[in-house]
Motif scaffolding. Structure first.
Motif, PDB file in Angstrom:
ATOM      1  N   ASN A 310       0.811  -1.222   0.000  1.00 44.19           N
ATOM      2  CA  ASN A 310       0.000   0.000   0.000  1.00 44.19           C
ATOM      3  C   ASN A 310       0.846   1.274   0.000  1.00 44.19           C
ATOM      4  O   ASN A 310       0.299   2.379   0.099  1.00 44.19           O
ATOM      5  N   MET A 311       2.153   1.097  -0.093  1.00 41.72           N
ATOM      6  CA  MET A 311       3.030   2.277  -0.180  1.00 41.72           C
ATOM      7  C   MET A 311       2.975   2.846  -1.598  1.00 41.72           C
ATOM      8  O   MET A 311       2.882   2.114  -2.583  1.00 41.72           O
ATOM      9  N   THR A 312       3.056   4.171  -1.681  1.00 41.83           N
ATOM     10  CA  THR A 312       3.154   4.820  -2.992  1.00 41.83           C
ATOM     11  C   THR A 312       4.629   4.985  -3.353  1.00 41.83           C
ATOM     12  O   THR A 312       5.512   4.800  -2.505  1.00 41.83           O
ATOM     13  N   LEU A 313       4.859   5.357  -4.577  1.00 38.81           N
ATOM     14  CA  LEU A 313       6.238   5.607  -5.003  1.00 38.81           C
ATOM     15  C   LEU A 313       6.822   6.768  -4.213  1.00 38.81           C
ATOM     16  O   LEU A 313       8.001   6.751  -3.844  1.00 38.81           O
ATOM     17  N   ARG A 314       6.013   7.759  -3.906  1.00 38.65           N
ATOM     18  CA  ARG A 314       6.490   8.896  -3.108  1.00 38.65           C
ATOM     19  C   ARG A 314       6.895   8.427  -1.711  1.00 38.65           C
ATOM     20  O   ARG A 314       7.894   8.898  -1.157  1.00 38.65           O
ATOM     21  N   ASP A 315       6.130   7.470  -1.143  1.00 36.90           N
ATOM     22  CA  ASP A 315       6.462   6.939   0.190  1.00 36.90           C
ATOM     23  C   ASP A 315       7.826   6.251   0.176  1.00 36.90           C
ATOM     24  O   ASP A 315       8.626   6.399   1.102  1.00 36.90           O
ATOM     25  N   VAL A 316       8.081   5.472  -0.869  1.00 33.29           N
ATOM     26  CA  VAL A 316       9.352   4.752  -0.952  1.00 33.29           C
ATOM     27  C   VAL A 316      10.506   5.741  -1.092  1.00 33.29           C
ATOM     28  O   VAL A 316      11.591   5.544  -0.528  1.00 33.29           O
ATOM     29  N   CYS A 317      10.288   6.807  -1.841  1.00 26.90           N
ATOM     30  CA  CYS A 317      11.325   7.834  -1.995  1.00 26.90           C
ATOM     31  C   CYS A 317      11.689   8.441  -0.645  1.00 26.90           C
ATOM     32  O   CYS A 317      12.867   8.681  -0.342  1.00 26.90           O
ATOM     33  N   LYS A 318      10.678   8.672   0.182  1.00 33.62           N
ATOM     34  CA  LYS A 318      10.927   9.229   1.526  1.00 33.62           C
ATOM     35  C   LYS A 318      11.677   8.221   2.387  1.00 33.62           C
ATOM     36  O   LYS A 318      12.602   8.582   3.120  1.00 33.62           O
ATOM     37  N   ALA A 319      11.299   6.952   2.258  1.00 35.60           N
ATOM     38  CA  ALA A 319      11.947   5.918   3.070  1.00 35.60           C
ATOM     39  C   ALA A 319      13.402   5.722   2.682  1.00 35.60           C
ATOM     40  O   ALA A 319      14.214   5.253   3.502  1.00 35.60           O
ATOM     41  N   ALA A 320      13.759   6.070   1.438  1.00 33.00           N
ATOM     42  CA  ALA A 320      15.132   5.869   0.968  1.00 33.00           C
ATOM     43  C   ALA A 320      16.082   6.953   1.446  1.00 33.00           C
ATOM     44  O   ALA A 320      17.304   6.844   1.254  1.00 33.00           O
ATOM     45  N   LYS A 321      15.555   7.985   2.094  1.00 37.27           N
ATOM     46  CA  LYS A 321      16.406   9.085   2.557  1.00 37.27           C
ATOM     47  C   LYS A 321      17.378   8.595   3.630  1.00 37.27           C
ATOM     48  O   LYS A 321      17.034   7.749   4.466  1.00 37.27           O
ATOM     49  N   ALA A 322      18.579   9.077   3.581  1.00 40.71           N
ATOM     50  CA  ALA A 322      19.599   8.677   4.562  1.00 40.71           C
ATOM     51  C   ALA A 322      19.229   9.190   5.949  1.00 40.71           C
ATOM     52  O   ALA A 322      18.584  10.233   6.096  1.00 40.71           O
ATOM     53  N   LYS A 323      19.639   8.459   6.970  1.00 43.65           N
ATOM     54  CA  LYS A 323      19.409   8.891   8.340  1.00 43.65           C
ATOM     55  C   LYS A 323      20.277  10.104   8.647  1.00 43.65           C
ATOM     56  O   LYS A 323      21.293  10.327   8.010  1.00 43.65           O
ATOM     57  N   GLU A 324      19.842  10.865   9.617  1.00 42.37           N
ATOM     58  CA  GLU A 324      20.570  12.067  10.001  1.00 42.37           C
ATOM     59  C   GLU A 324      22.022  11.719  10.350  1.00 42.37           C
ATOM     60  O   GLU A 324      22.288  10.818  11.149  1.00 42.37           O
ATOM     61  N   GLY A 325      22.946  12.422   9.709  1.00 47.58           N
ATOM     62  CA  GLY A 325      24.369  12.183   9.968  1.00 47.58           C
ATOM     63  C   GLY A 325      25.010  11.190   9.020  1.00 47.58           C
ATOM     64  O   GLY A 325      26.241  11.127   8.935  1.00 47.58           O
ATOM     65  N   ASP A 326      24.202  10.399   8.309  1.00 45.55           N
ATOM     66  CA  ASP A 326      24.759   9.430   7.359  1.00 45.55           C
ATOM     67  C   ASP A 326      25.014  10.085   5.994  1.00 45.55           C
ATOM     68  O   ASP A 326      24.528  11.184   5.714  1.00 45.55           O
ATOM     69  N   ALA A 327      25.784   9.376   5.179  1.00 46.74           N
ATOM     70  CA  ALA A 327      26.060   9.883   3.834  1.00 46.74           C
ATOM     71  C   ALA A 327      24.774   9.917   3.010  1.00 46.74           C
ATOM     72  O   ALA A 327      23.824   9.178   3.271  1.00 46.74           O
ATOM     73  N   LYS A 328      24.765  10.778   2.015  1.00 39.35           N
ATOM     74  CA  LYS A 328      23.591  10.941   1.163  1.00 39.35           C
ATOM     75  C   LYS A 328      23.150   9.609   0.573  1.00 39.35           C
ATOM     76  O   LYS A 328      23.948   8.807   0.131  1.00 39.35           O
ATOM     77  N   ASP A 329      21.829   9.386   0.576  1.00 31.08           N
ATOM     78  CA  ASP A 329      21.300   8.145   0.028  1.00 31.08           C
ATOM     79  C   ASP A 329      19.937   8.415  -0.601  1.00 31.08           C
ATOM     80  O   ASP A 329      19.323   9.460  -0.399  1.00 31.08           O
ATOM     81  N   GLY A 330      19.482   7.463  -1.397  1.00 26.70           N
ATOM     82  CA  GLY A 330      18.200   7.594  -2.069  1.00 26.70           C
ATOM     83  C   GLY A 330      18.063   6.523  -3.135  1.00 26.70           C
ATOM     84  O   GLY A 330      18.924   5.638  -3.276  1.00 26.70           O
ATOM     85  N   LEU A 331      16.978   6.573  -3.879  1.00 22.10           N
ATOM     86  CA  LEU A 331      16.778   5.612  -4.953  1.00 22.10           C
ATOM     87  C   LEU A 331      17.606   6.010  -6.169  1.00 22.10           C
ATOM     88  O   LEU A 331      17.747   7.195  -6.479  1.00 22.10           O
ATOM     89  N   GLU A 332      18.122   5.001  -6.873  1.00 22.89           N
ATOM     90  CA  GLU A 332      18.931   5.254  -8.058  1.00 22.89           C
ATOM     91  C   GLU A 332      18.051   5.433  -9.295  1.00 22.89           C
ATOM     92  O   GLU A 332      17.117   4.667  -9.516  1.00 22.89           O
ATOM     93  N   VAL A 333      18.385   6.448 -10.077  1.00 20.31           N
ATOM     94  CA  VAL A 333      17.735   6.646 -11.367  1.00 20.31           C
ATOM     95  C   VAL A 333      18.770   6.348 -12.441  1.00 20.31           C
ATOM     96  O   VAL A 333      19.747   7.076 -12.597  1.00 20.31           O
TER      97      VAL A 333
END
Length: 365
Positions: A310-333
């Motif tokens: 039931n997650m949307t694509l926008r939800d997954v994008c938010k979940a892929a964000k790096a935790k505070e203090g960690d190196a930049k992360d996200g979904l690959e395009v």
């Protein structure tokens, strides 16, 4: 019985025979296009050479000019150019004669499309006579051929400042002005298109940053799909992306060319793998059925995210964000597309996750 004589008129020559006969004239001194530059034993040729260079520089130049004019009238521009050049090389003292030879040679080069030579000769002619209408006119034609319309207009304007009734220059000015207007219009349209493309690219980059999307490759120019904003959303806030669903144990995939970011993954799975429908040809065991599938997303930092149906694509994008203090992360395009793995629940899922972690650890070692 008396025999009748049948009169036979002139018969047309074939092209090859005509060229052969014309070429034969080149060996006859009086019909030669140019005189040999080297010494010759032919008495007639020697006499003609002496005659061609007999007299004052002005007389010699005038003779070559007249011969060039004859060839020019016959549209034999290369031969005419050669005579005008010999006239220039004779170094006449009469500036009007010099100007005429230069302008005539420029006319030949115009016909031969040697536009740089046209401009050089016209420039020399204008040095001799700043009000040489022919030099300005032929310069303008050469400049138009080179698409240097502003300079062509300048030439025409300068000429008309003292030769107001010159119809040829007026016509050239009109052509140059029209061509410049068309060129300016095309350039304006090109610049506006570039600005729109740059603005759209900037807007897309901002949208990617807001959604934690990281471009890792943009090499596949043949990809017919690309991220874009929903044309039905006037606020330009809804992103649509092409998405690949990979089925690793079968080494195959599906593409959803337009995955609206506010759409749930369940909506696509229920359409692609409905329980009542026959399975795809590659799913021989009938494992790919809606309700029995798990979706995984892989981030840029090789994290594995389990995607709820039931997650949307926008939800997954938010979940892929790096935790505070960690190196930049996200979904690959990659090449404009996002990629997700779809596996059946159970042993297939467990095996794939274990292999992925091994691969991840191997890359991090």
């Amino acid at each position: 019985m008396e025999s009748k004589n049948t009169a036979v008129g002139p018969q047309p020559l074939s092209k090859e025979l005509l060229e052969e006969k014309l070429a034969a004239f080149d060996s006859v001194p009086l019909f030669m296009k140019t005189l040999p530059g080297e010494e010759t034993d032919d008495a007639v040729l020697a006499a003609l050479q002496d005659l061609a260079h007999d007299g004052t520089p002005d007389e010699i130049s005038q003779n070559f000019k007249e011969q060039g004019n004859e060839y020019f009238k016959g549209k034999r521009y290369r031969e005419a150019l050669g005579f005008y050049t010999q006239g220039v090389d004779a170094k006449p003292t009469d500036t009007m004669l010099q100007e005429a030879l230069l302008c005539n040679r420029a006319a030949c080069n115009l016909e031969l499309k040697n536009y740089g030579s046209v401009l050089r000769d016209c420039s020399k002619a204008l040095t001799l006579n700043p009000q040489s209408s022919k030099a300005f006119y032929r310069s303008s034609l050469a400049l138009m051929a080179l698409e240097r319309f502003e300079e062509a207009i300048d030439c025409c304007t300068r000429c008309l400042s003292y030769d107001q009734d010159n119809k040829g220059v007026h016509a050239a000015l009109e052509r140059a002005s029209s061509s410049k207007a068309q060129k300016d219009k095309k350039e304006k349209e090109r610049q506006e298109r570039l600005q729109r493309e740059q603005a759209a690219k900037l807007q897309m980059n901002i949208a990617f940053r807001q959604r934690n999307l990281i471009v890792v490759s943009q090499e596949d120019s043949s990809n017919p799909y690309s991220p874009h904003f929903d044309p039905e959303d006037p606020t330009q806030r809804t992103l649509i992306l092409p998405v690949f669903f990979l089925y690793p144990q079968h080494a195959t995939s599906d593409v959803i060319p337009e995955f609206v970011e506010d759409t749930t993954f369940a909506a696509h799975l229920s359409t692609m793998f409905p329980p009542q429908a026959p399975p795809p040809e590659w799913d021989r065991n009938g494992e790919y059925v809606d309700g029995k599938l798990i979706i995984y997303a892989m981030t840029y930092r090789r994290r594995l995210l389990k995607v709820g149906k039931n997650m949307t694509l926008r939800d997954v994008c938010k979940a892929a964000k790096a935790k505070e203090g960690d190196a930049k992360d996200g979904l690959e395009v990659k090449d404009g597309c996002l990629t997700f793995v779809v596996v059946p629940k159970g042993d297939v899922e467990v095996k794939w996750v274990e292999e992925y972690k091994k691969t991840k650890n191997g890359q991090n070692a």
